[in-house]
Design an enzyme around this catalytic site. Sequence first.
Site, PDB file in Angstrom:
ATOM      1  N   ASP A 110      -0.642  -3.629   0.896  1.00  0.00           N
ATOM      2  CA  ASP A 110       0.008  -4.628   0.041  1.00  0.00           C
ATOM      3  C   ASP A 110       1.234  -4.019  -0.638  1.00  0.00           C
ATOM      4  O   ASP A 110       1.327  -2.794  -0.784  1.00  0.00           O
ATOM      5  CB  ASP A 110      -0.952  -5.111  -1.051  1.00  0.00           C
ATOM      6  CG  ASP A 110      -2.150  -5.836  -0.468  1.00  0.00           C
ATOM      7  OD1 ASP A 110      -2.055  -6.325   0.666  1.00  0.00           O
ATOM      8  OD2 ASP A 110      -3.183  -5.882  -1.164  1.00  0.00           O
TER       9      ASP A 110
HETATM   10  N1  URA Z   1      -7.107  -3.646   0.467  1.00  0.00           N
HETATM   11  C1  URA Z   1      -6.282  -4.336  -0.354  1.00  0.00           C
HETATM   12  O1  URA Z   1      -6.717  -5.194  -1.120  1.00  0.00           O
HETATM   13  N2  URA Z   1      -4.972  -4.041  -0.320  1.00  0.00           N
HETATM   14  C2  URA Z   1      -4.454  -3.071   0.467  1.00  0.00           C
HETATM   15  O2  URA Z   1      -3.250  -2.840   0.419  1.00  0.00           O
HETATM   16  C3  URA Z   1      -5.318  -2.369   1.298  1.00  0.00           C
HETATM   17  C4  URA Z   1      -6.646  -2.676   1.290  1.00  0.00           C
END
Ligand code: URA
Length: 243
Positions: A110
């Site tokens: 993310d």
């Molecule tokens: N899980 C999440 O919620 N975000 C990420 O970036 C990776 C795993």
Amino acid sequence: MEKEKEKKMRLDKYLAEMQAGSRSQVKTLIRKKQVTVNESIVQRPEYPVDPKEDKIAVNGREIRYAETEYYMLNKPSGIITATKDGRERTVLDLITGKIRKDLFPVGRLDKDTEGLLLITNDGALAHRLLSPKKHVDKVYYAQVRGSVTPEDQEKFKKGMDIGDEKPCLPSQLTIVESGAISSVRIKIQEGRYHQIKRMFQAVDKEVVYLKRLSMGSLTLDPNLKPGEYRLLTSDEIERLKAL
Ligand code: URA
């Protein structure tokens, strides 16, 4: 005969792709007799070379062919995991020393997540690492609002329902410190959309910081600050390929 032809590429294209300079700069180098192919000066930019067989040098410095490239990036928060974006900077923009133009990130973090991101042009390796069937471990460090409890650990271990078609595979939640903001480590074997955040939502908690520490045999180099990257060592590449 056709196959023979396919293997060859123009000398100026080869040099530009291997970052010896821009297309016009390398043409100048070639015309100025600064480029050799198999120890002989070549003055034609269109001269056909075999990237795997020929020894190509600029002012005596060999320009080796990079068929595959592998980088470990410590992704900083605020950068999107994509190859190109009209408006925002992407993780690929951070790899300033890249040679190949066909690199891509293996999986997605993310925008606000930090940590280990593998960037390569090795599609077969990426496919293996991301395949749900391969159950490749991914370890994250997280800070979570609220006290994380042994009951939460049990729920993670059983494989929780986060509103998808199927419940998550069992995961391992380790409590580093429990408090108003808890610190934890989580090992998962999947890569669902916002998975860790949604898993904590399912136990009424909010992830406030998330960092990936490892993926399969590959561990984030502690010397890399957010935004920094390095090439994988040949040992790291071998071990990933052996997964
Ligand atoms: N899980 C999440 O919620 N975000 C990420 O970036 C990776 C795993």
